[in-house]
Write an enzyme that holds these catalytic residues in place. Sequence first.
Site, PDB file in Angstrom:
ATOM      1  N   CYS A   2     -10.908   7.804  17.238  1.00 43.23           N
ATOM      2  CA  CYS A   2     -11.050   6.427  16.886  1.00 43.23           C
ATOM      3  C   CYS A   2     -11.967   5.723  17.886  1.00 43.23           C
ATOM      4  CB  CYS A   2      -9.654   5.866  16.817  1.00 43.23           C
ATOM      5  SG  CYS A   2      -9.292   4.257  17.252  1.00 43.23           S
ATOM      6  N   ARG A  27      -6.511   1.971  21.395  1.00 43.13           N
ATOM      7  CA  ARG A  27      -6.640   2.205  19.958  1.00 43.13           C
ATOM      8  C   ARG A  27      -5.739   3.341  19.482  1.00 43.13           C
ATOM      9  NH1 ARG A  27     -12.254   1.702  17.568  1.00 43.13           N
ATOM     10  NH2 ARG A  27     -13.151  -0.191  18.430  1.00 43.13           N
ATOM     11  N   TRP A  74      -8.052  10.063  16.124  1.00 42.54           N
ATOM     12  CA  TRP A  74      -6.815  10.088  15.349  1.00 42.54           C
ATOM     13  C   TRP A  74      -7.040  11.090  14.237  1.00 42.54           C
ATOM     14  CZ3 TRP A  74      -2.014   9.007  15.892  1.00 42.54           C
ATOM     15  CH2 TRP A  74      -1.583   7.869  16.572  1.00 42.54           C
ATOM     16  N   ASN A  98     -16.032   8.083  13.517  1.00 45.75           N
ATOM     17  CA  ASN A  98     -14.868   7.271  13.163  1.00 45.75           C
ATOM     18  C   ASN A  98     -14.908   7.016  11.670  1.00 45.75           C
ATOM     19  OD1 ASN A  98     -14.225   7.055  15.840  1.00 45.75           O
ATOM     20  ND2 ASN A  98     -14.860   4.931  16.056  1.00 45.75           N
ATOM     21  N   GLY A  99     -13.753   7.032  11.003  1.00 41.06           N
ATOM     22  CA  GLY A  99     -13.717   6.702   9.595  1.00 41.06           C
ATOM     23  C   GLY A  99     -13.426   7.909   8.733  1.00 41.06           C
ATOM     24  N   GLU A 481      -0.471 -15.005  -0.859  1.00 44.77           N
ATOM     25  CA  GLU A 481      -1.112 -14.808   0.442  1.00 44.77           C
ATOM     26  C   GLU A 481      -2.414 -15.612   0.537  1.00 44.77           C
ATOM     27  OE1 GLU A 481      -2.347 -13.216   4.222  1.00 44.77           O
ATOM     28  OE2 GLU A 481      -0.462 -13.786   3.252  1.00 44.77           O
ATOM     29  N   LYS A 485      -3.130 -18.389   3.391  1.00 48.56           N
ATOM     30  CA  LYS A 485      -4.274 -18.342   4.304  1.00 48.56           C
ATOM     31  C   LYS A 485      -5.027 -19.668   4.298  1.00 48.56           C
ATOM     32  CE  LYS A 485      -3.980 -14.607   6.385  1.00 48.56           C
ATOM     33  NZ  LYS A 485      -2.570 -14.938   6.372  1.00 48.56           N
ATOM     34  N   GLU A 488      -2.998 -22.310   6.087  1.00 45.01           N
ATOM     35  CA  GLU A 488      -2.859 -22.063   7.524  1.00 45.01           C
ATOM     36  C   GLU A 488      -4.059 -22.564   8.326  1.00 45.01           C
ATOM     37  OE1 GLU A 488      -0.339 -18.119   8.580  1.00 45.01           O
ATOM     38  OE2 GLU A 488      -2.133 -17.760   7.389  1.00 45.01           O
ATOM     39  N   HIS A 504       5.008 -22.750 -17.431  1.00 47.38           N
ATOM     40  CA  HIS A 504       6.364 -23.210 -17.148  1.00 47.38           C
ATOM     41  C   HIS A 504       6.375 -24.293 -16.067  1.00 47.38           C
ATOM     42  CE1 HIS A 504       8.178 -20.175 -19.717  1.00 47.38           C
ATOM     43  NE2 HIS A 504       7.343 -19.297 -19.177  1.00 47.38           N
ATOM     44  N   LYS A 604       1.332 -17.023  17.066  1.00 50.26           N
ATOM     45  CA  LYS A 604       1.108 -15.666  16.575  1.00 50.26           C
ATOM     46  C   LYS A 604       2.407 -14.917  16.376  1.00 50.26           C
ATOM     47  CE  LYS A 604      -1.417 -12.295  15.255  1.00 50.26           C
ATOM     48  NZ  LYS A 604      -2.043 -12.402  13.928  1.00 50.26           N
TER      49      LYS A 604
END
Length: 609
Positions: A2, A27, A74, A98-99, A481, A485, A488, A504, A604
């Site tokens: 990673c 990471r 990873w 990575n990926g 969500e 957002k 927030e 309704h 947070k």
Amino acid sequence: MCGIVGIIGQGPVASSLVDALKRLEYRGYDSAGVATLENGHLERRRAEGKLRNLDALLQQKPLRGRIGIGHTRWATHGRPTENNAHPHATNKLAVVHNGIIENFRELRAELVAQGHEFVTQTDTEAVAHLVTEQINQGLSPVDAVAASLPRLKGAFALGMLFDGEEDLLIGARRGAPLAVGYGEGGEMYLGSDALALAAFTDTITYLEDGDWVILRRGFAEFRDESNRVVQRAKLKTQASAFVVDKGNYKHFMAKEIHEQPEVVARTLAHYIDFANNCVRLPFELPFDPKALTGITLTACGTAYYAGLVGKYWFERFARLRVEIDVASEFRYREAPMPENGLMLVVSQSGETADTLASLRYAKTQGQKIIGVVNVSTSTIARESDVAAPTLAGPEIGVASTKAFTCQLTVLASLAIALGRARGVLSADEEKRLVNELMVVPGLLAESMKLEPKIEQLSHRLGKTTDVLYLGRGPSYPLALEGALKLKEISYIHAEGYAAGELKHGPIALIDEQLPVIVIAPSDPVLEKTVSNLQEVSARGGKIILLGDAHSIAAAATPLAGEIVMPAMAPDFSAIVYAAPIQMLAYHTAVFMGKDVDQPRNLAKSVTVE
């Protein structure tokens, strides 16, 4: 995965590569390695486990090359062994990655037919052989990379070192971040982020998505995905002074939105065996899946909405009844809990007070506990029977983004695992679902390209006082969500509804001034969503449609705006569709001049009731 580091130095670079990798230990990783050129030829040192094992190996077998690459991994494809550790190499080059390379199987089959011999289980090795084949055809290393990159599918960052090339490193980025650093005396650096390079330089250039870069001593040439030479700005970074750096983003929230292709791939790598197309949970289940009678799921805020999406998956893939409630309500209900039941608690911080209290109540009721958390040392992680890590990395912005999509990734993996263990899903069905999950990081990377269009639409939202979000199926929690957002960080009043509930009550709100954001992937309930959309249109609502080309065509009604998503299978579209919803809220708040990373009244980690 990673962490990636590359150095073109004036002296031996191996110890500096390891030092840079140590800055990326936060990471997470399960193996590490470095490669340098020794007398012009590639040499590698790789070790399973922690960097101290690689350090010890380098003490026994030192490397003295002045150019090299390093990596912490990873495991994605293949177990975390020394053989599967990066860098991967042929006689022409070494690669760190990575990926996820989504089409590695097709590439591997093609290259084997051409005479290439593969020695690992990884997707990364296909990149090394693909570039090698181009070099064998007579191309230079630079031209070989130019010919190979368009053939790769997925979300990735790459670093490449070539046999016989003492003055050449090549990096490439699609989805996963990558940066170039400029040192003294012509030294050049390549890294996953500024933090990896902070000990060497404070002058950084970030590759834009689709870019690749040719590095030589004192020289960097950037090319875009069309292979055109482009200019990228040099920036001063303060990464050496901080644990986490914003990079070239204005806000942490923007950086964390754009990290999602990488961190979702990292989380998938922890739960999915891509080589065998199956889920491999990184822990033993603390119960007999076939004896499980039901799931109780509880969380707060964004984590609760992740749980609502997960409910669809657990009920559909594992055929388990799911009861879900916000933790602040659940903890006081004294709810009866089933024998042989599972409690799933979801929390970014792992310290959320209401969620922790719910966990403790469930334990008194004899439930087995799985905690889905982003902090492996947190209280929820310690008090659960099993901690299921999300591996999103540090999330600094108060409004959760990458933690949300990583939570969804873990819940999807758990649902598939339970379905297979309970005999509900066949091996072929599991394989199909895993294949759909494997392409999610690449689809997230594609969705990032929609940002200019999303930013334009956000300017309209920034001039309104109310917004309505609609969705069906797993898109209903996304509507909730999306509204959260926007509330927030922009402070605009927004509500999310199940689209079927429109008539309704909420339909009374619709007039010519109200923006209505409809989340409509091509899924089994698209026809029903379109009917609700047309009800909005008939009343003059200003519809902004988030969907693919098929669903937008199916709408068959005038739209105030559209966000055209890439085509995808519907099962896990919620993970991908989360990103444009986040970007819409982010750019609206920026347009309005709000404090995006630290919105008023919010914290947070909520460690009080």
